[in-house]
Design a protein around this motif. Structure first.
Motif, PDB file in Angstrom:
ATOM      1  N   VAL A   1       0.837  -1.199   0.000  1.00  0.00           N
ATOM      2  CA  VAL A   1       0.000   0.000   0.000  1.00  0.00           C
ATOM      3  C   VAL A   1       0.874   1.252   0.000  1.00  0.00           C
ATOM      4  O   VAL A   1       0.607   2.210  -0.726  1.00  0.00           O
ATOM      5  N   GLY A   2       1.938   1.231   0.789  1.00  0.00           N
ATOM      6  CA  GLY A   2       2.855   2.381   0.816  1.00  0.00           C
ATOM      7  C   GLY A   2       3.502   2.635  -0.536  1.00  0.00           C
ATOM      8  O   GLY A   2       3.589   3.784  -0.992  1.00  0.00           O
ATOM      9  N   LYS A   3       3.935   1.582  -1.181  1.00  0.00           N
ATOM     10  CA  LYS A   3       4.547   1.731  -2.510  1.00  0.00           C
ATOM     11  C   LYS A   3       3.536   2.225  -3.530  1.00  0.00           C
ATOM     12  O   LYS A   3       3.858   3.054  -4.374  1.00  0.00           O
ATOM     13  N   SER A   4       2.302   1.722  -3.457  1.00  0.00           N
ATOM     14  CA  SER A   4       1.298   2.169  -4.419  1.00  0.00           C
ATOM     15  C   SER A   4       0.966   3.638  -4.224  1.00  0.00           C
ATOM     16  O   SER A   4       0.715   4.355  -5.200  1.00  0.00           O
ATOM     17  N   VAL A   5       0.967   4.117  -2.991  1.00  0.00           N
ATOM     18  CA  VAL A   5       0.740   5.537  -2.727  1.00  0.00           C
ATOM     19  C   VAL A   5       1.860   6.366  -3.351  1.00  0.00           C
ATOM     20  O   VAL A   5       1.603   7.378  -4.014  1.00  0.00           O
ATOM     21  N   LEU A   6       3.097   5.941  -3.182  1.00  0.00           N
ATOM     22  CA  LEU A   6       4.219   6.676  -3.761  1.00  0.00           C
ATOM     23  C   LEU A   6       4.213   6.638  -5.281  1.00  0.00           C
ATOM     24  O   LEU A   6       4.459   7.653  -5.939  1.00  0.00           O
TER      25      LEU A   6
ATOM     26  N   TRP B   1       5.544   7.250 -10.954  1.00  0.00           N
ATOM     27  CA  TRP B   1       6.680   6.400 -11.301  1.00  0.00           C
ATOM     28  C   TRP B   1       6.245   5.280 -12.241  1.00  0.00           C
ATOM     29  O   TRP B   1       5.094   4.891 -12.278  1.00  0.00           O
ATOM     30  N   PHE B   2       7.174   4.716 -12.975  1.00  0.00           N
ATOM     31  CA  PHE B   2       6.976   3.563 -13.856  1.00  0.00           C
ATOM     32  C   PHE B   2       5.925   3.828 -14.937  1.00  0.00           C
ATOM     33  O   PHE B   2       5.230   2.923 -15.373  1.00  0.00           O
ATOM     34  N   GLY B   3       5.793   5.078 -15.331  1.00  0.00           N
ATOM     35  CA  GLY B   3       4.858   5.430 -16.390  1.00  0.00           C
ATOM     36  C   GLY B   3       3.406   5.509 -15.943  1.00  0.00           C
ATOM     37  O   GLY B   3       2.510   5.643 -16.776  1.00  0.00           O
ATOM     38  N   ALA B   4       3.158   5.431 -14.658  1.00  0.00           N
ATOM     39  CA  ALA B   4       1.786   5.518 -14.147  1.00  0.00           C
ATOM     40  C   ALA B   4       1.307   6.967 -14.209  1.00  0.00           C
ATOM     41  O   ALA B   4       2.099   7.903 -14.129  1.00  0.00           O
ATOM     42  N   THR B   5       0.016   7.131 -14.361  1.00  0.00           N
ATOM     43  CA  THR B   5      -0.576   8.465 -14.342  1.00  0.00           C
ATOM     44  C   THR B   5      -0.519   9.009 -12.927  1.00  0.00           C
ATOM     45  O   THR B   5      -0.850   8.302 -11.972  1.00  0.00           O
TER      46      THR B   5
END
Length: 51
Positions: free
Chosen positions: A11-16, A22-26
């Protein structure tokens, strides 16, 4: 305890990743619900560790 620690890390990584795009995410604004969810997961981890 291990599963809660893994979940809090995910969950912490997804928030960041969402916040910084990061990684091309919107890029998405991190709202209070996501911070609350992360806080509750970390609180559960602390309570289980104290046991």
């Amino acid at each position: 305890m291990t599963m809660i620690a893994i979940l809090s890390g995910q969950v912490g990584k997804s928030v960041l990743i969402d916040h910084f795009g990061w990684f091309g995410a919107t890029r998405k604004k991190v709202n209070a619900e996501r911070w609350l969810a992360l806080g509750l997961i970390v609180a559960a981890l602390v309570l289980i560790a104290r046991g």
